[in-house]
Motif scaffolding. Structure first.
Motif: not given
Length: 208
Positions: A21-26, A55-59, A61-71
Motif C-alpha cells: 500500500i504505497g511505500p508500505v509492504g504488507i 500472522v499479518v504484518g507490514a514493513d 524503509r526510509s530513504p535514510h537507511g531505516t527499516a521497520l517491520m511489525a507483525e
C-alpha cells in the motif's frame, strides 16, 4: 498462494499473500493443521481439534537507511494460563519444533538503522500480549567485506520469573523423583519469556 502439506500425521492447509500500500509492504499467512491420529486422511479419524494460526504484518524503509517491520501473530495452540507453560512445552508439537511459542497472541517489532554503509544497528521485540512478557534483541552488524559480516548482540528476557522451587516438592511419596509430567504440576511458570535466560552472542558470517 495456496499450499497443502502432510507433516507427521497432520494435514496442513494454508494461504499466503503479500503486496503493498504505497511505500508500505504488507503480508499475511493463515494455516489450519488437521490432526489424524491413525494416519488416515478421513475426518472420522480426527484425533485432536483442528489448530489455527495466522500472522499479518507490514514493513517499510526510509530513504535514510531505516527499516521497520511489525507483525501480529495468533495461534489456537498454546497455554490458556501462564502456569501451564511448562505443560505446553512438553507437548510433542513443541518438542519436535512445530511451535516455539507457548501462548496464543504476540506482537513483534524489528528495526534496522544504517549508521554507515558498513555498520548497522538493529533491534527486535517479541511481546506475549497475554502475560505480558517480552524478548528484546539488540544487535550490531559490521560488514567487513563483501563476503564477511561480524555481528554482536543479545537477548534480554523481560517478564515475571518463576518462583524458587523447593527440591523436596519434586520428590514423590515413595522417595523417588517425580516424572517430568508430575514435576511440572508443582512449578508455576509465571510468564513465558520470563522463563528464558539473558543471552549474548558474537557471530561471524562468511559467504562464498
Amino acid at each position: 498462494e495456496l499450499f497443502v502439506a502432510k507433516h507427521y500425521r497432520d494435514l496442513i492447509l494454508g494461504f499466503s499473500t503479500q503486496g503493498s500500500i504505497g511505500p508500505v509492504g504488507i503480508h499475511g499467512d493463515i494455516s489450519l493443521t488437521i490432526p489424524f491420529g491413525d494416519g488416515a486422511l478421513a475426518f472420522e479419524a480426527l484425533s485432536e481439534p483442528t489448530q489455527f494460526r495466522m500472522v499479518v504484518g507490514a514493513d517499510g524503509r526510509s530513504p535514510h537507511g531505516t527499516a521497520l517491520m511489525a507483525e501480529f501473530y495468533v495461534q489456537s495452540f498454546g497455554a490458556d494460563e501462564s502456569e501451564d507453560y511448562f505443560r505446553t512445552a512438553m507437548d510433542q508439537r513443541v518438542q519436535r519444533g512445530d511451535y516455539w511459542t507457548l501462548g496464543h497472541a504476540y506482537v513483534a517489532l524489528s528495526l534496522s538503522q544504517e549508521i554507515t554503509p558498513v555498520l548497522y544497528l538493529g533491534g527486535m521485540t517479541i511481546l506475549n500480549v497475554m502475560d505480558p512478557s517480552a524478548l528484546l534483541g539488540p544487535s550490531l552488524t559490521w560488514s567487513i567485506s563483501s563476503g564477511v559480516d561480524l555481528a554482536a548482540g543479545g537477548f534480554l528476557a523481560v517478564g515475571n520469573r518463576p518462583p524458587t522451587v523447593d527440591l523436596l516438592s519434586l520428590i514423590g511419596p515413595d522417595g523417588q523423583p517425580l516424572s517430568p509430567e508430575q514435576a511440572v504440576q508443582n512449578i508455576d511458570s509465571a510468564s513465558e519469556f520470563g522463563l528464558m535466560p539473558h543471552q549474548a552472542y558474537v557471530q561471524l558470517k562468511v559467504y562464498f
